[in-house]
Design a protein around this motif. Structure first.
Motif, PDB file in Angstrom:
ATOM      1  N   GLN A   1       4.606 -32.548   3.998  1.00 51.43           N
ATOM      2  CA  GLN A   1       5.208 -33.784   4.518  1.00 51.43           C
ATOM      3  C   GLN A   1       4.928 -33.887   6.027  1.00 51.43           C
ATOM      4  OE1 GLN A   1       7.453 -31.533   2.671  1.00 51.43           O
ATOM      5  NE2 GLN A   1       6.601 -32.569   0.872  1.00 51.43           N
ATOM      6  N   SER A   2       5.069 -35.083   6.541  1.00 49.51           N
ATOM      7  CA  SER A   2       4.837 -35.285   7.976  1.00 49.51           C
ATOM      8  C   SER A   2       5.807 -34.463   8.813  1.00 49.51           C
ATOM      9  CB  SER A   2       4.954 -36.771   8.335  1.00 49.51           C
ATOM     10  OG  SER A   2       6.232 -37.277   7.977  1.00 49.51           O
ATOM     11  N   SER A   3       7.018 -34.202   8.280  1.00 54.10           N
ATOM     12  CA  SER A   3       8.007 -33.410   9.021  1.00 54.10           C
ATOM     13  C   SER A   3       7.587 -31.951   9.157  1.00 54.10           C
ATOM     14  CB  SER A   3       9.370 -33.488   8.325  1.00 54.10           C
ATOM     15  OG  SER A   3       9.279 -33.019   6.986  1.00 54.10           O
ATOM     16  N   ASP A   4       6.578 -31.524   8.377  1.00 53.28           N
ATOM     17  CA  ASP A   4       6.059 -30.163   8.498  1.00 53.28           C
ATOM     18  C   ASP A   4       5.127 -30.014   9.696  1.00 53.28           C
ATOM     19  OD1 ASP A   4       7.371 -29.297   6.187  1.00 53.28           O
ATOM     20  OD2 ASP A   4       5.736 -29.993   4.901  1.00 53.28           O
TER      21      ASP A   4
END
Length: 485
Positions: A136-139
């Motif tokens: 995910q982009s949050s990673d």
């Protein structure tokens, strides 16, 4: 030609093409066999990886994959630089060379690759094949694409597109003067961003001359006398005998850190004032050179402004001369006075009278120093997550003999693994000559020659304090000055 048409038809089903901010292409499900992908991942994870870290990046990289014999690695290599390269050359109408340029990279927590354009002789098209778990982009770990400011300067401006890694997705982009991109810092602690990357080689696109910004303005000292030193500086550093001891140590190593440099009450006053909202901070860029906040001097609280004046003052220039032996004040003796025998008692007395000795690290131009006026330039900087400076060609071409000063206000909880430390390296070499870590009220002085460059290491995600499942941004400040004889 028939095979190329089939490949084109197949790829068009999974292919996304975009020219903003520069030509790039995304091909999903690039490899047709799930089993092949899994075996390729397994072979790659069994390779030896080497920690790579400098001003631009921090990650783990495999050896060159050009001659690896593992079946899936060699199979993919043959396909990429064989049939696929031929198809790509026909699509681009460019004669791509059969040069094999491919390696494997592992990005884990806090790893990053900062803003750059990939330009190097022979590189025409860059590629990345992602072999990642669900992401995910949050990673973090996104491939960020930058716009550029104009057709003249070719400086990166801002991120306008972020590509989230996805298993078995191939990304291609044309290497050009505007292909600025970065791999954002990996923020997840439990995933590995595994990828294969490299370049297809061919005739490079024409590059206009690189824009060089104006040099940083320099100023002579401010006319302030020694009462300023008495007001601000720890009295131990105003003792003549101790100054001589400092100079002797500095001449041996060309660097020194003077702990508890300011009087404790003055340091605390400035440290508290630096957090006041009245100070206006401006983001310094462009991102292929630097990223941090610089204070507008006309918005500084009175005590911070007074500290700035201290570092610019005539009395401080003389103090630096006494610490280093550099000719930063006319009272410092000329080089001719430094070559006599150390045992000569008369010369010993003269040295004490002048409160300074010569430096063994003098520049070749020092003989003419008496004809020039010592000058300085400086900034008040704020560092937080994502801050850094990079080495760049313009800085290398302008490198000269200089004395660097850094006075940090960072707090006892700032740790070296957060980044934000200053590294000195030899020009065009990776080996670090010196690392200076920020430490509260510790004045760092480093004398560098024309072949020595410096950068501030990326401030990473570790710098965020985690309390009650919410992250708080740690910051530190420093006065950064450069003095020239």
């Amino acid at each position: 030609a028939q095979n190329t048409l089939k490949l084109t038809a197949l790829l068009s089903t999974y292919l996304e093409l975009d020219c903003h901010p520069f030509p790039h292409c995304i091909i999903k499900n690039f490899l047709g066999s799930k089993t092949f992908v899994e075996n390729l991942q397994r072979e790659l994870m069994e390779l030896n990886f080497h920690e790579k870290s400098n001003d631009l990046y921090k990650f783990k990289q495999s050896d060159d994959l050009k001659k690896r014999t593992e079946p899936h690695i060699s199979g993919l290599r043959a396909a990429l630089f064989g049939r696929f390269r031929s198809w790509l050359g026909e699509v681009l109408q460019v004669e791509l060379e059969p040069v094999v340029d491919i390696s494997c990279a592992r990005y884990e927590y806090t790893d990053v690759l900062l803003c750059h354009d990939d330009e190097l002789e022979g590189r025409r098209v860059a590629f990345i094949l992602y072999l990642v778990p669900p992401w995910q982009s949050s990673d973090g770990g996104t491939l960020d694409l930058y716009t550029t400011d104009s057709e003249c300067n070719f400086h990166p401006q801002s991120i306008v597109k972020s590509l989230v890694p996805s298993l078995n997705t191939l990304v291609l982009f044309e290497v050009s003067p505007v292909s600025f991109h970065q791999v954002s810092e990996v923020l997840t602690r439990d995933k590995c961003r595994l990828s294969l990357s490299g370049w297809f080689h061919g005739p490079s696109l024409e590059r206009p001359p690189r824009h060089r910004g104006p040099p940083v303005p320099r100023s002579p000292h401010l006319p302030r006398d020694e009462t300023l030193l008495l007001e601000w500086v720890n009295p131990v550093y105003l003792d003549i005998a101790y100054q001589e001891q400092i100079q002797e140590e500095f001449e041996d190593s060309s660097e020194i850190q003077l702990k508890d440099f300011l009087k404790e009450e003055k340091f605390k006053e400035v440290k508290e004032a630096l957090r006041l909202t009245q100070i206006q901070w401006t983001k310094r860029g462009p991102p292929n050179k630097r990223c941090y906040d610089a204070a507008s001097l006309n918005t500084l609280p009175q005590c911070v402004s007074a500290c700035w004046e201290l570092l610019c003052s005539e009395a401080f220039f003389l103090l630096l001369s006494n610490f280093t032996g550099l000719r930063l004040h006319y009272l410092c003796p000329a080089d001719d006075d430094d070559d006599d025998d150390d045992d000569d008692e008369n010369k010993d007395e003269e040295k004490k009278d002048a409160e300074a000795t010569g430096s063994s690290t003098k520049s070749p131009s020092s003989a003419n120093a008496k004809l020039s006026t010592p000058v300085c330039c400086g900034e008040l900087r704020r560092w937080s997550h994502g801050g850094y400076t990079l080495l760049h060609d313009a800085e290398a071409s302008r490198a000269e003999y200089a004395l660097d000063l850094v006075l940090p206000f960072c707090g006892a909880d700032w740790q070296s693994e957060f980044g934000g430390f200053t590294c000195y390296v030899a020009n065009e070499e990776d080996e670090e000559l010196l690392t200076v870590y920020p430490e509260d009220n510790s004045l760092a002085l480093v004398y560098r020659d024309k072949e020595t460059l410096k950068f501030v290491k990326h401030v990473n995600h570790e710098s965020l304090s985690d309390s009650d499942n919410s992250f708080t941004c740690r910051e530190f400040y420093d006065f950064s000055f450069v003095y020239y004889e």
